[in-house]
Scaffold this motif. Structure first.
Motif, PDB file in Angstrom:
ATOM      1  N   LYS A  56       0.847  -1.200   0.000  1.00  9.45           N
ATOM      2  CA  LYS A  56       0.000   0.000   0.000  1.00  9.45           C
ATOM      3  C   LYS A  56       0.884   1.253   0.000  1.00  9.45           C
ATOM      4  O   LYS A  56       0.666   2.186  -0.779  1.00  9.45           O
ATOM      5  N   TYR A  57       1.896   1.269   0.844  1.00 13.69           N
ATOM      6  CA  TYR A  57       2.790   2.423   0.913  1.00 13.69           C
ATOM      7  C   TYR A  57       3.689   2.514  -0.318  1.00 13.69           C
ATOM      8  O   TYR A  57       4.016   3.610  -0.782  1.00 13.69           O
ATOM      9  N   ARG A  58       4.063   1.369  -0.867  1.00 14.81           N
ATOM     10  CA  ARG A  58       4.864   1.371  -2.097  1.00 14.81           C
ATOM     11  C   ARG A  58       4.064   1.975  -3.248  1.00 14.81           C
ATOM     12  O   ARG A  58       4.589   2.800  -4.012  1.00 14.81           O
ATOM     13  N   ILE A  59       2.799   1.584  -3.358  1.00  9.65           N
ATOM     14  CA  ILE A  59       1.946   2.092  -4.441  1.00  9.65           C
ATOM     15  C   ILE A  59       1.700   3.585  -4.268  1.00  9.65           C
ATOM     16  O   ILE A  59       1.763   4.348  -5.232  1.00  9.65           O
ATOM     17  N   GLU A  60       1.432   4.017  -3.048  1.00 11.91           N
ATOM     18  CA  GLU A  60       1.220   5.451  -2.806  1.00 11.91           C
ATOM     19  C   GLU A  60       2.463   6.253  -3.179  1.00 11.91           C
ATOM     20  O   GLU A  60       2.367   7.331  -3.768  1.00 11.91           O
ATOM     21  N   ASP A  61       3.634   5.717  -2.863  1.00  8.62           N
ATOM     22  CA  ASP A  61       4.893   6.367  -3.213  1.00  8.62           C
ATOM     23  C   ASP A  61       5.058   6.395  -4.735  1.00  8.62           C
ATOM     24  O   ASP A  61       5.455   7.413  -5.310  1.00  8.62           O
ATOM     25  N   ALA A  62       4.734   5.284  -5.377  1.00  7.60           N
ATOM     26  CA  ALA A  62       4.836   5.195  -6.838  1.00  7.60           C
ATOM     27  C   ALA A  62       3.903   6.201  -7.509  1.00  7.60           C
ATOM     28  O   ALA A  62       4.282   6.837  -8.502  1.00  7.60           O
ATOM     29  N   MET A  63       2.704   6.375  -6.966  1.00  6.63           N
ATOM     30  CA  MET A  63       1.751   7.326  -7.536  1.00  6.63           C
ATOM     31  C   MET A  63       2.325   8.743  -7.499  1.00  6.63           C
ATOM     32  O   MET A  63       2.147   9.516  -8.446  1.00  6.63           O
ATOM     33  N   THR A  64       3.019   9.069  -6.438  1.00  9.26           N
ATOM     34  CA  THR A  64       3.653  10.386  -6.320  1.00  9.26           C
ATOM     35  C   THR A  64       4.773  10.531  -7.350  1.00  9.26           C
ATOM     36  O   THR A  64       4.881  11.554  -8.025  1.00  9.26           O
ATOM     37  N   ILE A  65       5.582   9.505  -7.469  1.00  7.81           N
ATOM     38  CA  ILE A  65       6.711   9.532  -8.406  1.00  7.81           C
ATOM     39  C   ILE A  65       6.214   9.615  -9.851  1.00  7.81           C
ATOM     40  O   ILE A  65       6.765  10.361 -10.663  1.00  7.81           O
ATOM     41  N   LEU A  66       5.170   8.860 -10.165  1.00 13.52           N
ATOM     42  CA  LEU A  66       4.664   8.813 -11.538  1.00 13.52           C
ATOM     43  C   LEU A  66       4.172  10.167 -12.048  1.00 13.52           C
ATOM     44  O   LEU A  66       4.190  10.418 -13.253  1.00 13.52           O
ATOM     45  N   VAL A  67       3.724  11.034 -11.151  1.00 17.25           N
ATOM     46  CA  VAL A  67       3.216  12.341 -11.583  1.00 17.25           C
ATOM     47  C   VAL A  67       4.191  13.479 -11.284  1.00 17.25           C
ATOM     48  O   VAL A  67       3.877  14.632 -11.546  1.00 17.25           O
ATOM     49  N   ASP A  68       5.351  13.141 -10.766  1.00 15.72           N
ATOM     50  CA  ASP A  68       6.356  14.151 -10.451  1.00 15.72           C
ATOM     51  C   ASP A  68       7.160  14.483 -11.708  1.00 15.72           C
ATOM     52  O   ASP A  68       7.700  13.593 -12.372  1.00 15.72           O
ATOM     53  N   LYS A  69       7.230  15.749 -12.014  1.00  8.01           N
ATOM     54  CA  LYS A  69       7.921  16.240 -13.209  1.00  8.01           C
ATOM     55  C   LYS A  69       9.382  15.771 -13.261  1.00  8.01           C
ATOM     56  O   LYS A  69       9.906  15.458 -14.318  1.00  8.01           O
ATOM     57  N   ARG A  70      10.004  15.694 -12.114  1.00  4.36           N
ATOM     58  CA  ARG A  70      11.425  15.309 -12.051  1.00  4.36           C
ATOM     59  C   ARG A  70      11.666  13.866 -12.476  1.00  4.36           C
ATOM     60  O   ARG A  70      12.756  13.517 -12.902  1.00  4.36           O
ATOM     61  N   TYR A  71      10.645  13.021 -12.319  1.00  2.00           N
ATOM     62  CA  TYR A  71      10.818  11.588 -12.605  1.00  2.00           C
ATOM     63  C   TYR A  71      10.070  11.148 -13.849  1.00  2.00           C
ATOM     64  O   TYR A  71       9.874   9.968 -14.079  1.00  2.00           O
ATOM     65  N   GLN A  72       9.664  12.086 -14.678  1.00  2.00           N
ATOM     66  CA  GLN A  72       8.815  11.774 -15.814  1.00  2.00           C
ATOM     67  C   GLN A  72       9.478  10.848 -16.837  1.00  2.00           C
ATOM     68  O   GLN A  72       8.803  10.094 -17.514  1.00  2.00           O
ATOM     69  N   ASN A  73      10.775  10.912 -16.944  1.00  2.70           N
ATOM     70  CA  ASN A  73      11.465  10.099 -17.947  1.00  2.70           C
ATOM     71  C   ASN A  73      11.895   8.724 -17.426  1.00  2.70           C
ATOM     72  O   ASN A  73      12.554   7.975 -18.141  1.00  2.70           O
ATOM     73  N   LEU A  74      11.515   8.399 -16.200  1.00  2.00           N
ATOM     74  CA  LEU A  74      11.859   7.083 -15.665  1.00  2.00           C
ATOM     75  C   LEU A  74      11.002   6.004 -16.307  1.00  2.00           C
ATOM     76  O   LEU A  74       9.811   6.197 -16.552  1.00  2.00           O
ATOM     77  N   ARG A  75      11.598   4.854 -16.536  1.00  2.00           N
ATOM     78  CA  ARG A  75      10.841   3.693 -17.020  1.00  2.00           C
ATOM     79  C   ARG A  75      10.113   3.072 -15.834  1.00  2.00           C
ATOM     80  O   ARG A  75      10.476   3.288 -14.678  1.00  2.00           O
ATOM     81  N   MET A  76       9.097   2.280 -16.110  1.00  2.00           N
ATOM     82  CA  MET A  76       8.312   1.648 -15.043  1.00  2.00           C
ATOM     83  C   MET A  76       9.176   0.740 -14.168  1.00  2.00           C
ATOM     84  O   MET A  76       8.960   0.652 -12.965  1.00  2.00           O
ATOM     85  N   GLU A  77      10.150   0.085 -14.770  1.00  2.00           N
ATOM     86  CA  GLU A  77      11.045  -0.787 -13.996  1.00  2.00           C
ATOM     87  C   GLU A  77      11.814   0.027 -12.960  1.00  2.00           C
ATOM     88  O   GLU A  77      12.045  -0.424 -11.845  1.00  2.00           O
ATOM     89  N   GLU A  78      12.205   1.236 -13.349  1.00  2.00           N
ATOM     90  CA  GLU A  78      12.956   2.103 -12.437  1.00  2.00           C
ATOM     91  C   GLU A  78      12.063   2.599 -11.297  1.00  2.00           C
ATOM     92  O   GLU A  78      12.492   2.640 -10.142  1.00  2.00           O
ATOM     93  N   VAL A  79      10.818   2.947 -11.619  1.00  2.00           N
ATOM     94  CA  VAL A  79       9.868   3.373 -10.581  1.00  2.00           C
ATOM     95  C   VAL A  79       9.622   2.208  -9.632  1.00  2.00           C
ATOM     96  O   VAL A  79       9.655   2.358  -8.407  1.00  2.00           O
ATOM     97  N   SER A  80       9.378   1.039 -10.204  1.00  2.00           N
ATOM     98  CA  SER A  80       9.127  -0.177  -9.424  1.00  2.00           C
ATOM     99  C   SER A  80      10.276  -0.433  -8.452  1.00  2.00           C
ATOM    100  O   SER A  80      10.059  -0.720  -7.271  1.00  2.00           O
ATOM    101  N   ASP A  81      11.480  -0.312  -8.944  1.00  2.00           N
ATOM    102  CA  ASP A  81      12.672  -0.538  -8.129  1.00  2.00           C
ATOM    103  C   ASP A  81      12.809   0.519  -7.028  1.00  2.00           C
ATOM    104  O   ASP A  81      13.140   0.197  -5.893  1.00  2.00           O
ATOM    105  N   MET A  82      12.523   1.766  -7.360  1.00  2.00           N
ATOM    106  CA  MET A  82      12.630   2.862  -6.384  1.00  2.00           C
ATOM    107  C   MET A  82      11.717   2.670  -5.181  1.00  2.00           C
ATOM    108  O   MET A  82      12.080   3.019  -4.065  1.00  2.00           O
ATOM    109  N   VAL A  83      10.519   2.145  -5.414  1.00  2.00           N
ATOM    110  CA  VAL A  83       9.546   2.024  -4.332  1.00  2.00           C
ATOM    111  C   VAL A  83       9.613   0.684  -3.601  1.00  2.00           C
ATOM    112  O   VAL A  83       8.887   0.478  -2.635  1.00  2.00           O
TER     113      VAL A  83
END
Length: 163
Positions: A81-108
């Protein structure tokens, strides 16, 4: 003759849940939230209920009991639940827009993209990519032009015909 033997699932009351006093549950709930959320241990792929129990000086059954009673889910769902909430923040953050899903997945803290997608879809109802695209459609000003990687200079070679 019935083809399937379907029995209504009964809610079992785990015996160990009643062994944890309400006061102890309150204390453990606070400690669990502090470690998982405040210290962001949910981002650690290898942080298990066993490690949490060791850190709190208790056992995994008590951790499980507290998470079940206080948060109404199992330990994995709680952490995800906390990983997904964190991912949702990252996915809409301008700074992380060019990250691939694998990178977001790994970050959270997910160990692979498939479990990230499955958990995200289960909780949000759409895929992470769809979530990002919907948000960008709603906020076009958030779109950052993709930075191009510098290309290696190509040198033209002319084939000389031999006569």
């Amino acid at each position: 003759m019935a083809k399937y033997n379907i029995i209504e699932k009964k809610e079992k009351e785990a015996a160990y849940r009643s062994l944890v006093s309400p006061k102890m549950m309150d204390e453990m709930q606070e400690k669990i939230l502090n470690i998982i959320v405040m210290q962001k241990k949910f981002r650690d792929k290898d942080y298990s209920a066993k490690k949490l129990a060791e850190e709190l000086g208790t056992n995994t059954r008590y951790i499980s009991a507290v998470v079940n009673v206080r948060f109404h889910m199992n330990y994995t769902s709680f952490v995800n639940k906390y990983r997904i909430e964190d991912a949702m923040t990252i996915l809409v953050d301008k700074r992380y827009q060019n990250l691939r899903m694998e990178e977001v997945s790994d970050m959270v803290g997910f160990s692979n993209r498939q479990s990230f997608y499955a958990s995200f879809f289960r909780m949000v109802g759409i895929t992470p990519r769809e979530y990002r695209m919907q948000h960008l459609k709603q906020h076009p000003s958030m779109v950052v032009p993709k930075q191009r990687k510098p290309r290696a200079k190509r040198t033209k070679t002319k084939d000389k015909e031999t006569e």
